[in-house]
Each structure stands twice: as C-alpha cells, then as structure tokens.
Design a protein around this motif. Structure first.
Motif, PDB file in Angstrom:
ATOM      1  N   MET A 146       0.836  -1.190   0.000  1.00 24.01           N
ATOM      2  CA  MET A 146       0.000   0.000   0.000  1.00 24.01           C
ATOM      3  C   MET A 146       0.879   1.252   0.000  1.00 24.01           C
ATOM      4  N   ASN A 147       0.532   2.232  -0.840  1.00 26.07           N
ATOM      5  CA  ASN A 147       1.279   3.468  -0.927  1.00 26.07           C
ATOM      6  C   ASN A 147       0.819   4.417   0.178  1.00 26.07           C
ATOM      7  N   ILE A 148       1.682   4.640   1.164  1.00 24.94           N
ATOM      8  CA  ILE A 148       1.301   5.456   2.315  1.00 24.94           C
ATOM      9  C   ILE A 148       1.062   6.909   1.927  1.00 24.94           C
ATOM     10  N   TYR A 149       1.735   7.367   0.862  1.00 25.40           N
ATOM     11  CA  TYR A 149       1.629   8.769   0.467  1.00 25.40           C
ATOM     12  C   TYR A 149       0.239   9.135  -0.029  1.00 25.40           C
ATOM     13  N   GLN A 150      -0.512   8.181  -0.544  1.00 22.15           N
ATOM     14  CA  GLN A 150      -1.819   8.488  -1.123  1.00 22.15           C
ATOM     15  C   GLN A 150      -2.820   8.987  -0.084  1.00 22.15           C
ATOM     16  N   HIS A 151      -2.514   8.782   1.184  1.00 23.66           N
ATOM     17  CA  HIS A 151      -3.428   9.194   2.239  1.00 23.66           C
ATOM     18  C   HIS A 151      -3.146  10.614   2.729  1.00 23.66           C
ATOM     19  N   PHE A 152      -2.112  11.250   2.161  1.00 28.10           N
ATOM     20  CA  PHE A 152      -1.731  12.575   2.625  1.00 28.10           C
ATOM     21  C   PHE A 152      -1.538  13.515   1.442  1.00 28.10           C
ATOM     22  N   ARG A 153      -1.284  14.778   1.740  1.00 26.55           N
ATOM     23  CA  ARG A 153      -1.099  15.780   0.702  1.00 26.55           C
ATOM     24  C   ARG A 153       0.280  15.651   0.063  1.00 26.55           C
ATOM     25  N   GLU A 154       0.360  16.100  -1.178  1.00 26.37           N
ATOM     26  CA  GLU A 154       1.617  16.018  -1.924  1.00 26.37           C
ATOM     27  C   GLU A 154       2.739  16.753  -1.201  1.00 26.37           C
ATOM     28  N   ASP A 155       2.425  17.937  -0.646  1.00 22.11           N
ATOM     29  CA  ASP A 155       3.477  18.728  -0.006  1.00 22.11           C
ATOM     30  C   ASP A 155       3.859  18.205   1.379  1.00 22.11           C
ATOM     31  N   GLU A 156       3.243  17.099   1.804  1.00 25.33           N
ATOM     32  CA  GLU A 156       3.583  16.511   3.103  1.00 25.33           C
ATOM     33  C   GLU A 156       4.532  15.319   2.975  1.00 25.33           C
ATOM     34  N   ARG A 157       4.954  15.021   1.766  1.00 26.71           N
ATOM     35  CA  ARG A 157       5.811  13.851   1.537  1.00 26.71           C
ATOM     36  C   ARG A 157       7.116  13.907   2.321  1.00 26.71           C
ATOM     37  N   ASP A 158       7.748  15.074   2.339  1.00 24.48           N
ATOM     38  CA  ASP A 158       9.027  15.192   3.049  1.00 24.48           C
ATOM     39  C   ASP A 158       8.842  14.913   4.541  1.00 24.48           C
ATOM     40  N   PHE A 159       7.766  15.431   5.114  1.00 23.26           N
ATOM     41  CA  PHE A 159       7.538  15.193   6.535  1.00 23.26           C
ATOM     42  C   PHE A 159       7.216  13.721   6.791  1.00 23.26           C
ATOM     43  N   ILE A 160       6.487  13.095   5.882  1.00 25.27           N
ATOM     44  CA  ILE A 160       6.178  11.666   6.012  1.00 25.27           C
ATOM     45  C   ILE A 160       7.468  10.852   6.001  1.00 25.27           C
ATOM     46  N   ASP A 161       8.375  11.193   5.088  1.00 28.44           N
ATOM     47  CA  ASP A 161       9.668  10.498   5.032  1.00 28.44           C
ATOM     48  C   ASP A 161      10.439  10.673   6.338  1.00 28.44           C
ATOM     49  N   THR A 162      10.340  11.866   6.913  1.00 30.99           N
ATOM     50  CA  THR A 162      11.024  12.128   8.181  1.00 30.99           C
ATOM     51  C   THR A 162      10.447  11.262   9.293  1.00 30.99           C
ATOM     52  N   VAL A 163       9.118  11.154   9.345  1.00 29.05           N
ATOM     53  CA  VAL A 163       8.474  10.331  10.373  1.00 29.05           C
ATOM     54  C   VAL A 163       8.857   8.865  10.211  1.00 29.05           C
ATOM     55  N   LEU A 164       8.894   8.394   8.975  1.00 29.46           N
ATOM     56  CA  LEU A 164       9.286   7.005   8.717  1.00 29.46           C
ATOM     57  C   LEU A 164      10.729   6.760   9.163  1.00 29.46           C
ATOM     58  N   ALA A 165      11.590   7.757   8.956  1.00 27.78           N
ATOM     59  CA  ALA A 165      12.990   7.631   9.389  1.00 27.78           C
ATOM     60  C   ALA A 165      13.075   7.592  10.906  1.00 27.78           C
ATOM     61  N   TRP A 166      12.277   8.427  11.587  1.00 24.79           N
ATOM     62  CA  TRP A 166      12.244   8.383  13.054  1.00 24.79           C
ATOM     63  C   TRP A 166      11.849   6.987  13.542  1.00 24.79           C
ATOM     64  N   LYS A 167      10.809   6.462  12.940  1.00 18.51           N
ATOM     65  CA  LYS A 167      10.297   5.143  13.331  1.00 18.51           C
ATOM     66  C   LYS A 167      11.370   4.074  13.149  1.00 18.51           C
ATOM     67  N   ASP A 168      12.061   4.101  12.002  1.00 15.34           N
ATOM     68  CA  ASP A 168      13.092   3.106  11.733  1.00 15.34           C
ATOM     69  C   ASP A 168      14.257   3.235  12.717  1.00 15.34           C
ATOM     70  N   ASP A 169      14.625   4.473  13.041  1.00 13.17           N
ATOM     71  CA  ASP A 169      15.730   4.683  13.982  1.00 13.17           C
ATOM     72  C   ASP A 169      15.408   4.086  15.346  1.00 13.17           C
ATOM     73  N   VAL A 170      14.205   4.344  15.837  1.00 10.29           N
ATOM     74  CA  VAL A 170      13.804   3.813  17.139  1.00 10.29           C
ATOM     75  C   VAL A 170      13.727   2.296  17.095  1.00 10.29           C
ATOM     76  N   ASP A 171      13.200   1.788  15.987  1.00  8.03           N
ATOM     77  CA  ASP A 171      13.004   0.352  15.850  1.00  8.03           C
ATOM     78  C   ASP A 171      14.326  -0.407  15.789  1.00  8.03           C
ATOM     79  N   HIS A 172      15.316   0.160  15.091  1.00  6.97           N
ATOM     80  CA  HIS A 172      16.577  -0.553  14.880  1.00  6.97           C
ATOM     81  C   HIS A 172      17.646  -0.233  15.914  1.00  6.97           C
TER      82      HIS A 172
END
Length: 257
Positions: A1-27
């Motif tokens: 599933m494409n996570i970006y489709q649920h948000f605005r186009e201009d929010e992609r950078d922030f979404i990528d940042t949140v995903l990076a935060w999640k991965d950092d905590v997880d790993h």
C-alpha cells in the motif's frame, strides 16, 4: 500500500522524516524526541506510527491543553517521563502600564532572534501575563538574547511547568455536513456565507491553514487542520466521518471565536 496516497503532496518530506524516526527507534532501540509539531503534523505521526507493536509514541507540549507539542517516540517497553520532553516554560516581564503586547508580536520577536517556529510551543496570555514553552536546550540562548518585543524592553525568567497559565480557549464541537472538503466550501458552510465571499477571503490572504497562508480555494481540508479566518475566528477539523447517502461529507469540527 502506498502510504503517500493518504496525505497531501506537499507533506511527503515530513512523512519520510516520520518514517525515518520510526526506523531509527526500531533498529537502534533508542528513543527519539522531535521538535514542536503543529496539530496536523501530530495527526500524521499518529497515523503512520499507529498501533505499532515495537514503536510507541506520546505527545506533550508543556501544559494540559496546548496545540503545539513535542513527540517522544520510544521502544514499546520504555516508559517516558515529563523530563524526557525537554520543555521549559518562560514568563515575560515588561511594563504593562506602558505596553500592550499581542501574540503576533511575541511570535515575531522570538523568530527574530533566530528561533525556528519548531523550537518553541504555545504562547499563553492572561490579563497581561505572557508565557511560552520552548526547547530546554535553548534555555540559555533565550534568556540571553530575548530582550524586546516590539518597542517594549523585556526580561525573561524560567518558571516551573506547573505554573503554566490555563488555556482559556474552548472549542465548540459540532457535526457538520458539507458537499465537498474544499476550503471555500467548508468556510461557506460553517460561516454561513456565500461561496463568492469565502473565495474572496481566501484569495485576499485572510485565511491561514495550520498557520500558513492559503490562497487556493480548492485546498482540501483534512483531520488535524486548523483554519484561521481573520475577523471570524478559527475552525479545527476534528475528524472526517465519511459520506452520507446523498454523497455529502460528514465532519466533526470545533469552532473558536
């Protein structure tokens, strides 16, 4: 599933940042503290992290009822404390007899000393008393450099979080039905005005969404958005509940005048 489709186009950078935060905590099995986030950014974080079994999150902005909050992401076994959010509360001292200060002046003065909007939280007012929350790591910088608001000379003291002013804003919640989630349609319905007038408010720069001026009438409103209309107050999109049988949108909103 494409996570970006649920948000605005201009929010992609922030979404990528949140995903990076999640991965950092997880790993790395280490917590992550963010800057102050506005309600829409908080909504995005909550939507992406969700009910993840390995990474948990919580928000805190320094007071009981505040809009801008820091997010603390941590391994699910970790138990955060208030101190983990690293938030300081400051009170501004000035000659109230000779000066009247407002939110816009305080906000502009804080940014003029080099603080990005993400480094400080809500600004609180009550009968001439002014307080604001900020990143604790910037405490010394704030106290050394924040010396004026407008033409007023000020002094800043750090005070305990428990001494924060109580929020006086009360959102009046209601369920509304609109034909579209377009900004002009939402304003027209909630403010009981014609579409032409709501479009004029937008095009003339009198409408902000999430503290940023929005001049597009076709902007689509989503949960977490806070809409400020000069002269009319504010609208908070609490939730979008889906469509009715007549193909209209049901939404829960908060009105603040």
């Amino acid at each position: 599933m494409n996570i970006y489709q649920h948000f605005r186009e201009d929010e992609r950078d922030f979404i990528d940042t949140v995903l990076a935060w999640k991965d950092d905590v997880d790993h790395q099995f280490a917590p992550k503290l963010t800057n102050f986030l506005d309600p829409r950014e908080q909504f995005i974080v909550a939507s992406i992290i969700g009910q993840n079994d390995d990474v948990a999150y919580s928000f805190f902005g320094g007071g009981e009822v505040v809009e801008r909050k820091r997010c603390f992401l941590y391994p699910s076994y970790f138990k955060p404390d208030v101190e983990d959010y690293r938030i300081s509360l400051f009170q501004i001292h000035y000659h109230q007899k000779f000066n009247t200060l407002d939110h816009r002046q305080v906000l502009g003065s804080l940014m003029s000393i080099g603080l990005g909007r993400e480094k400080f939280g809500d600004i609180l007012f009550d009968n001439g008393i002014i307080q604001f929350f900020a990143d604790s790591d910037l405490k010394d910088y704030v106290m050394m450099n924040f010396e004026s608001v407008g033409k007023a000379t000020i002094k800043v003291d750090e005070i305990p979080l428990e001494n924060a002013l109580k929020a006086t804003d009360i959102w009046k919640e209601s369920m509304e039905t609109v034909s579209s989630l377009r900004l002009d349609v939402v304003l027209s319905a909630l403010l009981n005005m014609g579409r032409s007038k709501s479009r004029l408010l937008i095009s003339s720069g009198k409408v902000k969404v999430n503290w940023r001026e929005e001049e597009s009438s076709s902007f689509l409103c989503e949960p977490g958005d806070i809409i400020s209309i000069r002269g009319y107050g504010r609208i908070k999109v609490m939730a979008v509940e889906g469509k009715t049988k007549k193909d209209k949108w049901r939404m829960t909103v908060g009105l603040l005048k």
